[in-house]
Motif scaffolding. Structure first.
Motif, PDB file in Angstrom:
ATOM      1  N   ALA A  58       0.830  -1.206   0.000  1.00 53.14           N
ATOM      2  CA  ALA A  58       0.000   0.000   0.000  1.00 53.14           C
ATOM      3  C   ALA A  58       0.867   1.260   0.000  1.00 53.14           C
ATOM      4  O   ALA A  58       0.548   2.225  -0.696  1.00 53.14           O
ATOM      5  N   SER A  59       1.961   1.247   0.735  1.00 56.57           N
ATOM      6  CA  SER A  59       2.866   2.403   0.743  1.00 56.57           C
ATOM      7  C   SER A  59       3.420   2.672  -0.647  1.00 56.57           C
ATOM      8  O   SER A  59       3.509   3.827  -1.080  1.00 56.57           O
ATOM      9  N   ASN A  60       3.802   1.613  -1.352  1.00 60.78           N
ATOM     10  CA  ASN A  60       4.298   1.777  -2.721  1.00 60.78           C
ATOM     11  C   ASN A  60       3.223   2.378  -3.623  1.00 60.78           C
ATOM     12  O   ASN A  60       3.500   3.265  -4.429  1.00 60.78           O
ATOM     13  N   ALA A  61       1.994   1.887  -3.486  1.00 61.65           N
ATOM     14  CA  ALA A  61       0.904   2.413  -4.312  1.00 61.65           C
ATOM     15  C   ALA A  61       0.610   3.872  -3.972  1.00 61.65           C
ATOM     16  O   ALA A  61       0.406   4.689  -4.871  1.00 61.65           O
ATOM     17  N   VAL A  62       0.613   4.202  -2.696  1.00 60.09           N
ATOM     18  CA  VAL A  62       0.376   5.588  -2.288  1.00 60.09           C
ATOM     19  C   VAL A  62       1.481   6.485  -2.846  1.00 60.09           C
ATOM     20  O   VAL A  62       1.216   7.577  -3.350  1.00 60.09           O
ATOM     21  N   ARG A  63       2.701   6.020  -2.814  1.00 58.66           N
ATOM     22  CA  ARG A  63       3.841   6.820  -3.250  1.00 58.66           C
ATOM     23  C   ARG A  63       3.913   6.956  -4.768  1.00 58.66           C
ATOM     24  O   ARG A  63       4.242   8.019  -5.289  1.00 58.66           O
ATOM     25  N   HIS A  64       3.610   5.886  -5.510  1.00 60.35           N
ATOM     26  CA  HIS A  64       3.901   5.886  -6.938  1.00 60.35           C
ATOM     27  C   HIS A  64       2.701   5.939  -7.873  1.00 60.35           C
ATOM     28  O   HIS A  64       2.849   6.329  -9.030  1.00 60.35           O
ATOM     29  N   ALA A  65       1.530   5.516  -7.430  1.00 63.41           N
ATOM     30  CA  ALA A  65       0.356   5.514  -8.318  1.00 63.41           C
ATOM     31  C   ALA A  65      -0.102   6.939  -8.574  1.00 63.41           C
ATOM     32  O   ALA A  65       0.225   7.850  -7.812  1.00 63.41           O
ATOM     33  N   ARG A  66      -0.839   7.128  -9.627  1.00 65.08           N
ATOM     34  CA  ARG A  66      -1.289   8.478  -9.966  1.00 65.08           C
ATOM     35  C   ARG A  66      -2.809   8.626  -9.962  1.00 65.08           C
ATOM     36  O   ARG A  66      -3.338   9.584 -10.475  1.00 65.08           O
ATOM     37  N   SER A  67      -3.512   7.669  -9.399  1.00 58.32           N
ATOM     38  CA  SER A  67      -4.966   7.761  -9.325  1.00 58.32           C
ATOM     39  C   SER A  67      -5.364   8.211  -7.924  1.00 58.32           C
ATOM     40  O   SER A  67      -4.573   8.117  -6.990  1.00 58.32           O
ATOM     41  N   PRO A  68      -6.588   8.667  -7.748  1.00 56.13           N
ATOM     42  CA  PRO A  68      -7.008   9.145  -6.427  1.00 56.13           C
ATOM     43  C   PRO A  68      -7.258   8.037  -5.403  1.00 56.13           C
ATOM     44  O   PRO A  68      -7.401   8.320  -4.226  1.00 56.13           O
ATOM     45  N   SER A  69      -7.294   6.772  -5.865  1.00 56.95           N
ATOM     46  CA  SER A  69      -7.588   5.697  -4.918  1.00 56.95           C
ATOM     47  C   SER A  69      -6.761   4.452  -5.243  1.00 56.95           C
ATOM     48  O   SER A  69      -6.207   4.309  -6.327  1.00 56.95           O
ATOM     49  N   ILE A  70      -6.709   3.563  -4.251  1.00 56.63           N
ATOM     50  CA  ILE A  70      -6.106   2.240  -4.398  1.00 56.63           C
ATOM     51  C   ILE A  70      -7.130   1.233  -3.872  1.00 56.63           C
ATOM     52  O   ILE A  70      -8.066   1.607  -3.163  1.00 56.63           O
ATOM     53  N   ARG A  71      -6.969  -0.026  -4.224  1.00 54.68           N
ATOM     54  CA  ARG A  71      -7.887  -1.056  -3.730  1.00 54.68           C
ATOM     55  C   ARG A  71      -7.075  -2.170  -3.095  1.00 54.68           C
ATOM     56  O   ARG A  71      -6.137  -2.688  -3.714  1.00 54.68           O
ATOM     57  N   VAL A  72      -7.423  -2.526  -1.867  1.00 56.00           N
ATOM     58  CA  VAL A  72      -6.774  -3.621  -1.147  1.00 56.00           C
ATOM     59  C   VAL A  72      -7.684  -4.835  -1.251  1.00 56.00           C
ATOM     60  O   VAL A  72      -8.891  -4.725  -1.004  1.00 56.00           O
ATOM     61  N   THR A  73      -7.117  -5.982  -1.621  1.00 59.04           N
ATOM     62  CA  THR A  73      -7.896  -7.216  -1.737  1.00 59.04           C
ATOM     63  C   THR A  73      -7.254  -8.302  -0.892  1.00 59.04           C
ATOM     64  O   THR A  73      -6.028  -8.386  -0.806  1.00 59.04           O
ATOM     65  N   ILE A  74      -8.085  -9.115  -0.276  1.00 57.21           N
ATOM     66  CA  ILE A  74      -7.603 -10.251   0.509  1.00 57.21           C
ATOM     67  C   ILE A  74      -8.481 -11.436   0.126  1.00 57.21           C
ATOM     68  O   ILE A  74      -9.700 -11.405   0.309  1.00 57.21           O
ATOM     69  N   THR A  75      -7.860 -12.438  -0.448  1.00 55.60           N
ATOM     70  CA  THR A  75      -8.598 -13.623  -0.876  1.00 55.60           C
ATOM     71  C   THR A  75      -7.962 -14.858  -0.264  1.00 55.60           C
ATOM     72  O   THR A  75      -6.841 -14.816   0.241  1.00 55.60           O
ATOM     73  N   ARG A  76      -8.694 -15.936  -0.344  1.00 59.18           N
ATOM     74  CA  ARG A  76      -8.235 -17.200   0.225  1.00 59.18           C
ATOM     75  C   ARG A  76      -8.406 -18.293  -0.833  1.00 59.18           C
ATOM     76  O   ARG A  76      -9.384 -19.028  -0.835  1.00 59.18           O
ATOM     77  N   PRO A  77      -7.431 -18.399  -1.745  1.00 59.50           N
ATOM     78  CA  PRO A  77      -7.552 -19.361  -2.839  1.00 59.50           C
ATOM     79  C   PRO A  77      -7.626 -20.810  -2.365  1.00 59.50           C
ATOM     80  O   PRO A  77      -8.190 -21.646  -3.058  1.00 59.50           O
ATOM     81  N   GLU A  78      -7.035 -21.094  -1.225  1.00 62.05           N
ATOM     82  CA  GLU A  78      -7.091 -22.424  -0.610  1.00 62.05           C
ATOM     83  C   GLU A  78      -7.248 -22.233   0.888  1.00 62.05           C
ATOM     84  O   GLU A  78      -6.991 -21.156   1.412  1.00 62.05           O
ATOM     85  N   SER A  79      -7.607 -23.280   1.592  1.00 62.52           N
ATOM     86  CA  SER A  79      -7.872 -23.146   3.022  1.00 62.52           C
ATOM     87  C   SER A  79      -6.659 -22.659   3.808  1.00 62.52           C
ATOM     88  O   SER A  79      -6.813 -22.004   4.835  1.00 62.52           O
ATOM     89  N   VAL A  80      -5.458 -22.955   3.346  1.00 61.98           N
ATOM     90  CA  VAL A  80      -4.258 -22.540   4.082  1.00 61.98           C
ATOM     91  C   VAL A  80      -3.474 -21.444   3.361  1.00 61.98           C
ATOM     92  O   VAL A  80      -2.387 -21.067   3.798  1.00 61.98           O
ATOM     93  N   ARG A  81      -4.014 -20.922   2.256  1.00 57.29           N
ATOM     94  CA  ARG A  81      -3.285 -19.919   1.468  1.00 57.29           C
ATOM     95  C   ARG A  81      -4.100 -18.639   1.376  1.00 57.29           C
ATOM     96  O   ARG A  81      -5.287 -18.668   1.049  1.00 57.29           O
ATOM     97  N   VAL A  82      -3.451 -17.517   1.675  1.00 59.38           N
ATOM     98  CA  VAL A  82      -4.082 -16.202   1.625  1.00 59.38           C
ATOM     99  C   VAL A  82      -3.300 -15.336   0.637  1.00 59.38           C
ATOM    100  O   VAL A  82      -2.072 -15.356   0.627  1.00 59.38           O
ATOM    101  N   ARG A  83      -4.033 -14.592  -0.185  1.00 61.40           N
ATOM    102  CA  ARG A  83      -3.400 -13.669  -1.134  1.00 61.40           C
ATOM    103  C   ARG A  83      -3.827 -12.249  -0.798  1.00 61.40           C
ATOM    104  O   ARG A  83      -5.017 -11.947  -0.740  1.00 61.40           O
ATOM    105  N   ILE A  84      -2.849 -11.405  -0.573  1.00 57.82           N
ATOM    106  CA  ILE A  84      -3.071  -9.992  -0.259  1.00 57.82           C
ATOM    107  C   ILE A  84      -2.621  -9.200  -1.482  1.00 57.82           C
ATOM    108  O   ILE A  84      -1.502  -9.396  -1.969  1.00 57.82           O
TER     109      ILE A  84
END
Length: 140
Positions: A58-84
């Protein structure tokens, strides 16, 4: 402020996401979303690493992106695996660097690479999603 959204995933666990303004204060909100999501999934053991990872992305996106917003996503592709993930509208890809030892910035992706099981970038037609995965211990 927009509320987090949920979507049911194939694992039966919803995915969580939240659109945040592209400002430094949103990094703390991203950490909170990760902490609350992992607690809801009873994956508290991933919270510290997950909060560090989302802070860097998120810090990288805040620093380098040029849009007014960012989107954070958290998914769980498998029961023991999380993707941020953090989505922004910049098409510039992040670069893993080796900063000068006295530099105050430039170590974020190296930290993500150390903490995550895997990480990468999905190029989107209008920007990119930088993501990192964490794996929990198998539960018996």
């Amino acid at each position: 402020m927009p509320q987090p959204t949920t979507r049911v995933r194939p694992t039966g666990c919803p995915g969580y996401s939240q659109t945040l303004t592209r400002e430094p204060g949103s990094v703390g909100k991203a950490r909170c979303l990760v902490r609350v999501t992992l607690a809801a999934w009873h994956l508290d053991d991933l919270a510290d690493d997950g909060m560090l990872i989302v802070s860097e992305l998120a810090s990288n996106a805040v620093r380098h992106a040029r849009s007014p917003s960012i989107r954070v996503t958290i998914t769980r592709p498998e029961s023991v695996r999380v993707r941020i993930g953090v989505v922004d509208k910049s098409r510039c890809l992040p670069k893993l660097r080796e900063p000068h030892e006295e530099a105050e910035t430039g170590r974020g992706l190296a930290l993500v690479q150390t903490l995550a099981t895997d990480w990468g970038v999905d190029q989107l037609p209008w920007g990119k999603r930088v993501w990192a995965e964490l794996c929990a211990q198998e539960r018996r």
